[in-house]
Design an enzyme around this catalytic site. Sequence first.
Site, short mmCIF file in Angstrom:
data_model
loop_
_atom_site.label_atom_id
_atom_site.label_comp_id
_atom_site.label_asym_id
_atom_site.label_seq_id
_atom_site.Cartn_x
_atom_site.Cartn_y
_atom_site.Cartn_z
N ASP A 152 0.82 -1.19 -0.07
CA ASP A 152 0.00 -0.08 -0.04
C ASP A 152 0.91 1.48 0.04
OD1 ASP A 152 -3.12 0.32 1.06
OD2 ASP A 152 -2.00 2.10 0.86
N ILE A 153 0.32 2.18 -0.79
CA ILE A 153 1.31 3.28 -0.99
C ILE A 153 1.22 4.38 0.05
CG2 ILE A 153 -0.19 4.89 -2.38
CD1 ILE A 153 2.12 5.46 -4.38
N GLN B 80 -14.41 1.70 1.33
CA GLN B 80 -13.64 1.34 0.15
C GLN B 80 -13.42 2.52 -0.74
OE1 GLN B 80 -15.84 -1.28 -2.23
NE2 GLN B 80 -13.85 -1.61 -3.79
N HIS C 212 -10.08 -5.90 -3.30
CA HIS C 212 -8.70 -6.16 -2.76
C HIS C 212 -8.90 -6.34 -1.17
CE1 HIS C 212 -9.42 -1.67 -2.53
NE2 HIS C 212 -8.93 -1.76 -1.41
N PHE C 213 -7.83 -6.98 -0.89
CA PHE C 213 -7.70 -7.78 0.67
C PHE C 213 -6.54 -6.88 1.16
CE2 PHE C 213 -10.89 -10.81 0.74
CZ PHE C 213 -10.80 -11.09 -0.76
N HIS C 214 -6.87 -6.12 2.33
CA HIS C 214 -5.73 -5.44 3.16
C HIS C 214 -4.92 -6.42 4.26
CE1 HIS C 214 -6.86 -1.09 2.13
NE2 HIS C 214 -7.83 -1.79 2.08
P1 5GP Z 1 -9.59 0.85 0.28
O1 5GP Z 1 -10.03 2.14 0.67
O2 5GP Z 1 -10.22 0.83 -1.28
O3 5GP Z 1 -10.14 -0.46 0.93
O4 5GP Z 1 -8.24 0.61 0.04
C1 5GP Z 1 -7.49 1.18 -1.04
C2 5GP Z 1 -6.10 1.28 -0.58
O5 5GP Z 1 -5.17 1.66 -1.80
C3 5GP Z 1 -5.67 2.34 0.49
O6 5GP Z 1 -5.14 1.77 1.62
C4 5GP Z 1 -4.61 3.31 -0.11
O7 5GP Z 1 -3.54 3.70 0.63
C5 5GP Z 1 -4.02 2.35 -1.29
N1 5GP Z 1 -3.77 3.28 -2.64
C6 5GP Z 1 -4.65 4.16 -3.38
N2 5GP Z 1 -3.82 4.67 -4.35
C7 5GP Z 1 -2.72 3.76 -4.30
C8 5GP Z 1 -1.62 3.47 -5.45
O8 5GP Z 1 -1.79 4.19 -6.43
N3 5GP Z 1 -1.11 2.69 -5.27
C9 5GP Z 1 -0.80 1.75 -4.06
N4 5GP Z 1 0.09 0.97 -3.95
N5 5GP Z 1 -2.02 2.06 -3.26
C10 5GP Z 1 -2.87 2.96 -3.41
#
Ligand code: 5GP
Length: 145
Positions: free
Chosen positions: A35-36, A98, A104-106
Site C-alpha cells: 500500500d502506497i 472502500q 482487494h484485501f488489506h
Molecule cells: P480501500 O479504501 O479501497 O479499501 O483501499 C485502497 C487502498 O489503496 C488504500 O489503503 C490506499 O492507501 C491504497 N492506494 C491508493 N492509491 C494507491 C496507489 O496508487 N498505489 C498503491 N500501491 N496503493 C494505493
Amino acid sequence: MQAEYDSNNIFARILRGELPCFKIYEDADNIAFLDIMPQSDGHALVVPKEPAVDFFGLSEAGAAAAIRATQRVARGVREAFQPDGVVITQFNGAAAGQTVPHIHFHIVPRYADQTLRGHAREKQSMDVLRQHADRVIAALAKLPA
Ligand code: 5GP
C-alpha cells in the site's frame, strides 16, 4: 445491486502495467503489492486480477484464489516484519471505507506499541517502500510452496 466496474480505476491500471507498484507476489489470479499509504509498516494489498468492484462481484473461484493468495502473502508479511498481530480487511462500498473500486484485501501488521496511521492518508517514501517490498519478497521466497 452490482456496481459497474470502471476499467480505469487505479488498481486496474496497475494490473495492466500502466502505473508502477512495489509488487511482492503474483500468481495466475492475483497480484499483491505494498500500500502506497501504509497504515503500518508492511501494509500489503492482495488484488485479484478479475475485474470486480467488490467481494460480491468476484466469482467463487476468484474468491477462493484470492483467499489462498491472501494467506500466503500474509505469511510472508508476518515473517518479514514479525508484528505482534495481523489484521486482514476487505471493504465493500464507500460507506464501508472502500476508496478504490476494484476488489482487494488489506494485510495490516499491528505492532503493540504503535497506533495505526490513517487510512489512505499519508504517502510513504519510495525508498522505504522498496526496502519493505524486498523484505517481503525475500520472506515469501523462503516459504514452502
Ligand atoms: P480501500 O479504501 O479501497 O479499501 O483501499 C485502497 C487502498 O489503496 C488504500 O489503503 C490506499 O492507501 C491504497 N492506494 C491508493 N492509491 C494507491 C496507489 O496508487 N498505489 C498503491 N500501491 N496503493 C494505493
